[in-house]
Motif scaffolding. Structure first.
Motif, PDB file in Angstrom:
ATOM      1  N   PRO A  23       0.834  -1.207   0.000  1.00  0.00           N
ATOM      2  CA  PRO A  23       0.000   0.000   0.000  1.00  0.00           C
ATOM      3  C   PRO A  23       0.870   1.259   0.000  1.00  0.00           C
ATOM      4  CG  PRO A  23       0.024  -0.980   2.190  1.00  0.00           C
ATOM      5  CD  PRO A  23       0.763  -1.934   1.276  1.00  0.00           C
ATOM      6  N   THR A  24       0.294   2.350  -0.497  1.00  0.00           N
ATOM      7  CA  THR A  24       0.961   3.650  -0.515  1.00  0.00           C
ATOM      8  C   THR A  24       0.032   4.676   0.125  1.00  0.00           C
ATOM      9  OG1 THR A  24       0.082   4.170  -2.709  1.00  0.00           O
ATOM     10  CG2 THR A  24       2.249   3.113  -2.630  1.00  0.00           C
ATOM     11  N   ASP A  25       0.552   5.867   0.310  1.00  0.00           N
ATOM     12  CA  ASP A  25      -0.291   6.965   0.769  1.00  0.00           C
ATOM     13  C   ASP A  25      -0.132   8.131  -0.197  1.00  0.00           C
ATOM     14  OD1 ASP A  25       2.139   8.158   1.434  1.00  0.00           O
ATOM     15  OD2 ASP A  25       1.753   8.207   3.580  1.00  0.00           O
ATOM     16  N   GLU A  26      -0.927   9.173   0.001  1.00  0.00           N
ATOM     17  CA  GLU A  26      -0.911  10.302  -0.924  1.00  0.00           C
ATOM     18  C   GLU A  26       0.463  10.977  -0.991  1.00  0.00           C
ATOM     19  OE1 GLU A  26      -3.290  14.475  -1.812  1.00  0.00           O
ATOM     20  OE2 GLU A  26      -4.070  13.106  -0.315  1.00  0.00           O
ATOM     21  N   THR A  27       1.126  11.117   0.147  1.00  0.00           N
ATOM     22  CA  THR A  27       2.454  11.738   0.170  1.00  0.00           C
ATOM     23  C   THR A  27       3.429  10.961  -0.697  1.00  0.00           C
ATOM     24  OG1 THR A  27       2.108  12.650   2.381  1.00  0.00           O
ATOM     25  CG2 THR A  27       4.393  12.388   1.664  1.00  0.00           C
ATOM     26  N   LEU A  28       3.425   9.649  -0.571  1.00  0.00           N
ATOM     27  CA  LEU A  28       4.321   8.815  -1.360  1.00  0.00           C
ATOM     28  C   LEU A  28       3.987   8.917  -2.847  1.00  0.00           C
ATOM     29  CD1 LEU A  28       6.575   6.766  -1.710  1.00  0.00           C
ATOM     30  CD2 LEU A  28       4.931   4.967  -1.137  1.00  0.00           C
ATOM     31  N   ARG A  29       2.711   8.817  -3.190  1.00  0.00           N
ATOM     32  CA  ARG A  29       2.329   8.879  -4.605  1.00  0.00           C
ATOM     33  C   ARG A  29       2.691  10.222  -5.237  1.00  0.00           C
ATOM     34  NH1 ARG A  29      -1.928   6.075  -2.262  1.00  0.00           N
ATOM     35  NH2 ARG A  29      -3.224   7.955  -2.194  1.00  0.00           N
ATOM     36  N   LYS A  30       2.400  11.321  -4.546  1.00  0.00           N
ATOM     37  CA  LYS A  30       2.729  12.648  -5.093  1.00  0.00           C
ATOM     38  C   LYS A  30       4.245  12.819  -5.216  1.00  0.00           C
ATOM     39  CE  LYS A  30      -1.322  15.335  -3.896  1.00  0.00           C
ATOM     40  NZ  LYS A  30      -1.854  16.493  -3.179  1.00  0.00           N
ATOM     41  N   GLY A  31       4.977  12.375  -4.217  1.00  0.00           N
ATOM     42  CA  GLY A  31       6.432  12.488  -4.263  1.00  0.00           C
ATOM     43  C   GLY A  31       7.044  11.659  -5.375  1.00  0.00           C
ATOM     44  N   MET A  32       6.537  10.451  -5.563  1.00  0.00           N
ATOM     45  CA  MET A  32       7.071   9.600  -6.628  1.00  0.00           C
ATOM     46  C   MET A  32       6.698  10.145  -7.998  1.00  0.00           C
ATOM     47  SD  MET A  32       9.075   7.420  -5.330  1.00  0.00           S
ATOM     48  CE  MET A  32       9.322   6.348  -6.754  1.00  0.00           C
ATOM     49  N   GLU A  33       5.550  10.806  -8.123  1.00  0.00           N
ATOM     50  CA  GLU A  33       5.215  11.450  -9.391  1.00  0.00           C
ATOM     51  C   GLU A  33       6.179  12.590  -9.686  1.00  0.00           C
ATOM     52  OE1 GLU A  33       1.044  12.388  -9.623  1.00  0.00           O
ATOM     53  OE2 GLU A  33       0.504  10.266  -9.605  1.00  0.00           O
ATOM     54  N   ALA A  34       6.583  13.338  -8.659  1.00  0.00           N
ATOM     55  CA  ALA A  34       7.553  14.422  -8.852  1.00  0.00           C
ATOM     56  C   ALA A  34       8.921  13.848  -9.238  1.00  0.00           C
ATOM     57  CB  ALA A  34       7.662  15.267  -7.587  1.00  0.00           C
TER      58      ALA A  34
END
Length: 170
Positions: free
Chosen positions: A54-65
Motif C-alpha cells: 500500500p501507498t499513501d498520498e504523500t508517497l504517490r505525489k512524491g514519486m510522481e515528482a
C-alpha cells in the motif's frame, strides 16, 4: 542489495546506502517512528501474485515528482546533452523529493520497510552517483538505474496509473 523473485519480494537492507544531499540532511527522519527496518537484514513476507504494497498520498505525489524530473532529463541524457551540472541538478531535485516523502509518509511498517529497501535505497544511491562521479558515462548509468527503480516501484507498490516511462498528466 535486493532480489526480486516472481510473486515475492525478498529484501536485504543495505548496511550503508550512500545517502546524500537533502535525504542525508533529513538525518533521523529516515528512521521515523513507524519504521520497522533496522540496519542489517530485513525479511518481508512474500507478496501474493498481483499483490502490491500500500501507498499513501504523500508517497504517490512524491514519486510522481521524482518520475517527472527523471522523464524530463532522459531525452537530454540519451542525446548526450546532459552535462555534469545537469546531472547534479537532477540529483538535488531527487534528494529534495525523497526527503519530503520520508518526512510525510504514513505507511504500514512492512510497506515502509519495503519502500526504504526497494525504492529509497537505490534512488539515493544512484542520485549520489550522479552527483559524485567524475564520468558522464557513470552518471548516465546511474540515471538508467533510477529508471529501473521507478519500474520496480510500479511493480511492487499500489499507485494507480503509474507508468515509469512517462510524466504524469498535468
Amino acid at each position: 542489495m535486493f532480489a526480486l523473485l516472481r510473486g515475492a519480494v525478498v529484501v536485504t537492507a543495505w548496511a550503508t546506502l550512500g545517502i546524500s544531499g537533502a535525504v542525508l540532511a533529513a538525518g533521523s527522519e529516515l528512521h521515523h517512528d513507524h519504521h520497522a527496518a533496522q540496519p542489517g537484514e530485513v525479511k518481508l513476507r512474500a507478496l501474493k501474485p498481483g499483490e502490491k504494497w500500500p501507498t499513501d498520498e504523500t508517497l504517490r505525489k512524491g514519486m510522481e515528482a521524482v518520475r517527472s524530473a527523471v522523464v524530463a532529463a532522459q531525452a537530454d541524457a540519451t542525446a548526450n546533452r546532459l552535462d555534469a551540472a545537469g546531472y547534479g541538478r537532477l540529483a538535488d531535485s531527487l534528494d529534495q523529493q525523497l526527503a519530503a516523502i520520508v518526512r510525510g509518509c504514513k505507511l504500514t511498517p512492512e510497506a515502509d520497510a519495503a519502500f526504504h529497501s526497494v525504492v529509497l535505497g537505490p534512488l539515493t544511491h544512484d542520485a549520489g552517483t550522479m552527483r559524485g562521479s567524475p564520468k558522464i558515462e557513470i552518471k548516465k548509468v546511474a540515471l538508467m538505474g533510477i529508471t529501473q527503480t521507478l519500474r520496480h516501484y510500479g511493480e511492487y507498490f499500489q499507485h494507480p496509473g503509474w507508468d515509469a516511462n512517462r510524466a504524469p498528466a498535468p
